[in-house]
Design an enzyme around this catalytic site. Structure first.
Site, PDB file in Angstrom:
ATOM      1  N   HIS A 255       0.857  -1.074  -0.107  1.00 63.65           N
ATOM      2  CA  HIS A 255       0.204  -0.174  -0.505  1.00 63.65           C
ATOM      3  C   HIS A 255       0.895   1.043   0.148  1.00 63.65           C
ATOM      4  O   HIS A 255       1.608   1.548   0.841  1.00 63.65           O
ATOM      5  CB  HIS A 255      -1.021   0.241   0.545  1.00 63.65           C
ATOM      6  N   ASP A 267       6.022   1.005   7.216  1.00 69.42           N
ATOM      7  CA  ASP A 267       4.689   0.718   7.170  1.00 69.42           C
ATOM      8  C   ASP A 267       3.695   1.568   5.281  1.00 69.42           C
ATOM      9  O   ASP A 267       3.928   3.310   6.096  1.00 69.42           O
ATOM     10  CB  ASP A 267       3.676   0.977   8.066  1.00 69.42           C
ATOM     11  N   GLU A 302      -5.072   2.697   2.083  1.00 71.42           N
ATOM     12  CA  GLU A 302      -5.174   0.972   2.970  1.00 71.42           C
ATOM     13  C   GLU A 302      -5.518   1.360   4.570  1.00 71.42           C
ATOM     14  O   GLU A 302      -6.541   1.216   4.979  1.00 71.42           O
ATOM     15  CB  GLU A 302      -4.422   0.239   2.967  1.00 71.42           C
ATOM     16  N   GLU A 303      -4.760   2.569   5.240  1.00 63.19           N
ATOM     17  CA  GLU A 303      -4.549   2.523   6.822  1.00 63.19           C
ATOM     18  C   GLU A 303      -6.132   3.566   6.865  1.00 63.19           C
ATOM     19  O   GLU A 303      -5.942   2.792   8.236  1.00 63.19           O
ATOM     20  CB  GLU A 303      -3.480   3.788   7.017  1.00 63.19           C
ATOM     21  N   ASP A 330       3.399  -6.355   3.693  1.00 57.09           N
ATOM     22  CA  ASP A 330       2.687  -4.613   4.728  1.00 57.09           C
ATOM     23  C   ASP A 330       3.503  -5.337   5.603  1.00 57.09           C
ATOM     24  O   ASP A 330       2.174  -5.432   6.813  1.00 57.09           O
ATOM     25  CB  ASP A 330       1.240  -4.525   4.274  1.00 57.09           C
ATOM     26  N   HIS A 401       2.596   3.356  12.345  1.00 58.26           N
ATOM     27  CA  HIS A 401       2.177   4.566  12.993  1.00 58.26           C
ATOM     28  C   HIS A 401       2.546   5.722  13.835  1.00 58.26           C
ATOM     29  O   HIS A 401       1.795   5.914  14.719  1.00 58.26           O
ATOM     30  CB  HIS A 401       0.221   3.977  13.875  1.00 58.26           C
TER      31      HIS A 401
END
Length: 448
Positions: A255, A267, A302-303, A330, A401
């Site tokens: 992603h 990420d 995606e997130e 991922d 994140h």
């Protein structure tokens, strides 16, 4: 086939393309929040790179997504021991308003205990869910821990709370709170939830200690996030068109979007670099294209709820039966250590043979309940076979994140083994005549 796969593995050890791509993406674009101009620049970046590398059918498939923006975020203990707390707002959170909210904190050891709480204990207060995520090599602790991020704001709203705090969904002991999406905006059924933020682990520990003294604990929380009108997002598609059966698709995904606190290196810049570099090796080192088409999909948004994944599955619903197998990278930049599949029993001998070819990379044969990756959810549910080249995620959720998700966490040599495994797998899946769906379609006439 085995010799060709082994040659690709050898070439991957000398290739720095994956790292160069991650460096370029995180430096030239940086954080890429869904629906923003930064995500749009990332799509343009991907188009340019893929065309320069020689891929075919390079294009964007657009869709719209609601845009959530962070705003200001601040928290402090007002009493009994005044001090600041490190927080970050969670994707989709409502705003407290410009003056924030202030209230007594009531703590819960888990989401389940909050769900079972007496509303009289919660009404008018700030709830705090202090559930600790387990550190696991395969990342399995995340599936349990993430539920408090997805659901707490809505459960708290139903119980009459004015706001919510959670211990970050992550394993870091640093004072970096972890962001992430609450329930996707499209799935909230009109319920926005109370304003919610995540505390860094040390601050969650601190708040828990203050609560242990037994008296009332009052916290002031400011979160000024907002949801704006839907804006354009999209999936970036590129292909190596198959020479004999171009309608049959081997899909490799990652992603392209990221959260806004770091630069999205692990990420999922790493995944983007891995799948592009692995596919590029096939372009460079095969004398002709493989039998089947290899399709790269760099998913957008995606997130914030797998929006690109849903769009892809709906857009290609009639063609999903021709998707032979799908996989997504991922899970950061750690070495792959396990090869999982989701194949019919008749096809497991071929999976075993692929695992044998990957074994010099210290990859073991895993189970037959592969997850595939978050963006493969809808394809998997529709019957598309998936595999997982499972990376070592022991430290992944230290960075995931957070502001610490930056390029310096990936070394130039860290991605070689990943690229080698992906290149070998993509070639073996695209060159074989084996089908991975069911007994009727299956053919085991060839071996690698």
């Amino acid at each position: 086939m085995a010799r060709t796969a082994e040659h690709l593995i050898e070439q991957a050890q000398k290739d720095n393309m994956a790292y160069e791509l991650v460096q370029s993406l995180t430096t030239e674009i940086g954080p890429r929040l869904a629906g923003t101009s930064a995500e749009a620049r990332a799509r343009n970046w991907a188009i340019n790179k893929l065309e320069l590398l020689g891929f075919e059918n390079v294009h964007v498939e657009s869709f719209e997504v609601p845009v959530w923006l962070r705003g200001r975020e601040r928290a402090r203990i007002v009493s009994p021991f005044p001090q600041p707390l490190r927080i970050t707002a969670l994707g989709g959170s409502t705003s407290t308003g410009e003056h924030g909210v202030e209230g007594e904190v009531v703590g819960f050891p888990s989401l389940d205990s909050l769900i079972e709480a007496d509303p009289a204990r919660v009404e008018g207060k700030i709830v705090f869910v202090d559930e600790v995520m387990a550190r696991k090599r395969d990342g399995s602790g995340y599936g349990v821990a993430v539920q408090k991020r997805l659901r707490t704001a809505y459960v708290a709203q139903q119980l009459g709370a004015i706001a919510a705090l959670i211990r970050s969904v992550g394993t870091s002991s640093h004072r970096f709170p972890h962001t992430g999406q609450m329930r996707p905006l499209s799935d909230s059924a009109g319920k926005r939830g109370v304003p919610m933020a995540a505390l860094s682990a040390p601050d969650a520990d601190q708040l828990s200690r203050v609560l242990s003294y037994g008296g009332p604990v009052v916290v002031h929380l400011l979160v000024t996030s907002e949801v704006r009108a839907p804006a354009q997002s999209g999936n970036v598609i590129a292909e190596i068109r198959g020479r004999d059966s171009p309608e049959e698709i081997v899909l490799a995904g990652a992603h392209l979007d990221s959260w806004d606190l770091g630069t999205g290196a692990v990420d999922d810049g790493a995944g983007v670099g891995i799948v592009i570099a692995a596919s590029r090796l096939l372009l460079e080192h095969l004398p002709e294209a493989p039998r089947r088409t290899i399709r790269l999909v760099l998913f957008g948004s995606e997130e914030v709820g797998f929006v690109g994944a849903r769009d892809y599955s709906e857009r290609y619903s009639a063609e999903l039966p021709q998707h032979i197998v799908a996989a997504e990278s991922d899970f950061g930049a750690g070495d792959i250590w396990r090869f999982d599949t989701r194949f019919p029993a008749e096809q497991l001998p071929y999976a075993t043979e692929i695992a044998r070819i990957l074994s010099p990379l210290d990859i073991v044969r895993g189970n037959n309940t592969a997850y595939g990756g978050p963006d493969l959810r809808y394809m998997r549910e529709s019957g598309v076979p998936v595999i997982t080249l499972l990376q070592d995620g022991t430290d992944y959720f230290d960075l995931h994140h957070t502001p610490d998700d930056t390029l310096d966490k990936i070394g130039p040599d860290d991605l070689h083994q990943n690229v080698a495994a992906w290149a070998a797998f993509l070639y073996l899946a695209a060159e074989t005549e084996v089908y991975f769906r069911d007994a009727e379609a299956a053919s085991v006439t060839g071996t690698p």
